[in-house]
Design an enzyme around this catalytic site. Structure first.
Site, PDB file in Angstrom:
ATOM      1  N   SER A  74       0.836  -1.193   0.000  1.00 26.26           N
ATOM      2  CA  SER A  74       0.000   0.000   0.000  1.00 26.26           C
ATOM      3  C   SER A  74       0.873   1.244   0.000  1.00 26.26           C
ATOM      4  O   SER A  74       2.002   1.223   0.507  1.00 26.26           O
ATOM      5  CB  SER A  74      -0.873  -0.026   1.261  1.00 26.26           C
ATOM      6  OG  SER A  74      -1.781   1.036   1.253  1.00 26.26           O
ATOM      7  N   ASP A  75       0.344   2.315  -0.575  1.00 25.92           N
ATOM      8  CA  ASP A  75       1.038   3.593  -0.523  1.00 25.92           C
ATOM      9  C   ASP A  75      -0.007   4.698  -0.462  1.00 25.92           C
ATOM     10  O   ASP A  75      -1.040   4.616  -1.130  1.00 25.92           O
ATOM     11  CB  ASP A  75       1.942   3.801  -1.738  1.00 25.92           C
ATOM     12  CG  ASP A  75       2.908   4.949  -1.504  1.00 25.92           C
ATOM     13  OD1 ASP A  75       3.958   4.705  -0.880  1.00 25.92           O
ATOM     14  OD2 ASP A  75       2.605   6.091  -1.902  1.00 25.92           O
TER      15      ASP A  75
END
Length: 191
Positions: A74-75
């Protein structure tokens, strides 16, 4: 509730927030991390950066993952007035970012990627956040007490500043925290 068909879920993140959110879905998973350069092409639209970086982080595991694993990465990015607000390097940068967000709205985008030996799926979620006007005293207090140097936009919505500063959001609270759990659930139930 979610049947991964014998696959093992790996959360590739050091974030305690992402750990807790994923745990909240009732999934068994392990954590595995790897340092990845978070660079993106300069011509990439800002609205695509979170998904791009998330996929980049996932693909860093490609050569070493096992057949029965699904890697989840995730970012999260913060965009204000077409400006990318990353993680602040120091107190002055954090203060500058929070002053920009004060009394304004901004966009938080979280990208998530799922990588197995067979496929890679990347999705993004968008949430608009509205901040009240913050005083310098409030900004200083938050930075001194919470040291938000590991957070995009220099804040965590689940911390003090979120309690006192966020007037409303349009979208998912969990996207702002760094993991749109509704999308994680959607992808994994269809896996």
């Amino acid at each position: 509730m979610i049947d991964l068909g014998g696959k093992k879920l790996i959360l590739a993140s050091k974030s305690p927030r992402r750990f807790e959110l994923l745990k909240g879905l009732g999934l068994d998973f392990e954590v595995r991390t790897k340092e990845t350069e978070e660079n993106y092409p300069s011509n990439l639209p800002l609205s695509d950066v979170a998904g791009y970086l998330s996929e980049l982080k996932a693909k860093a595991f490609q050569d070493e993952m096992k057949e029965d694993e699904i890697i989840l990465t995730s970012d999260t990015v913060v965009i204000h007035n077409d400006e990318f607000l990353g993680k602040p390097l120091d107190k002055n940068v954090a203060k500058e970012m929070l002053r920009k967000l004060s009394g304004n709205d901004h966009l938080v985008i979280t990208g998530i990627s799922f990588l197995s030996k067979e496929k890679c799926i990347t999705k993004q979620d968008f949430t608009k956040v509205y901040f009240k006007e913050l005083s310098d005293q409030e900004i200083d207090y938050y930075i001194d007490q919470y040291q938000p140097f590991d957070k995009a936009g220099a804040y965590g919505i689940q911390e003090w500043i979120g309690y006192v500063g966020v007037q409303k959001i349009e979208g998912s609270y969990f996207t702002v925290m760094g993991l749109p759990v509704h999308l994680v659930y959607e992808v994994l139930t269809q896996w």
